[in-house]
Design a protein around this motif. Structure first.
Motif: not given
Length: 155
Positions: A71-81, A84-94
């Protein structure tokens, strides 16, 4: 911020798995019941998490899922990505030169603000592990809250 139910549920389910596994497979039905998430939805999420090498499945009686690494080697960002969940606040591609103003190629006036927020969120989620979540080690920043409340009161 565009973080839908898919990303939140994936993190909830992975935290449940990390908490209740104790080295033994956990049935998705148990996770579904504890987290109040549809079993069929969890099956879809765990197929993606398995393809992302975050979980491994165990077949047969007493089967279920295990974390693919600690569990210490799994990042929350890895789970979300992984789901197929984008982590972005814009309408366009970062980082994309394409615009966020629809048909034109121009960027909206607040684009840099939202892109900066996206990078901050990505950095935060990359710095938090499942182990941090289940052990209550997620950083809360009362200092930032105090500063924003003080600034608002001064206005």
């Amino acid at each position: 911020m565009k973080l839908t139910t898919k990303g939140r549920y994936a993190v909830m389910a992975m935290a449940d798995l990390a908490r209740f596994s104790s080295g033994r497979p956990v049935a998705l039905a148990d996770i579904a019941q504890r987290q109040e998430i549809s079993l069929s939805y969890l099956e879809q999420l765990f197929a993606k998490l398995r393809r992302g090498d975050l979980v491994k499945s165990v077949r047969g009686p007493g089967g279920g899922y295990l974390l693919a690494r600690s569990a210490d080697n799994i990042r929350i960002s890895d789970v979300i990505l992984a789901v197929d969940e984008p982590i972005k606040a814009t309408r366009c591609e970062i980082g994309s030169p394409k615009g966020c103003m629809g048909s034109s190629s121009s960027r909206c006036i607040t684009h840099d603000l939202w892109e900066g927020l996206s990078y901050q969120i990505q950095g935060f989620l990359s710095g938090v592990s499942l182990g941090d979540v289940i052990n209550g080690r997620v950083a809360k920043s009362p200092d930032l809250m105090d500063k924003s409340l003080t600034a608002s009161a001064a206005d």
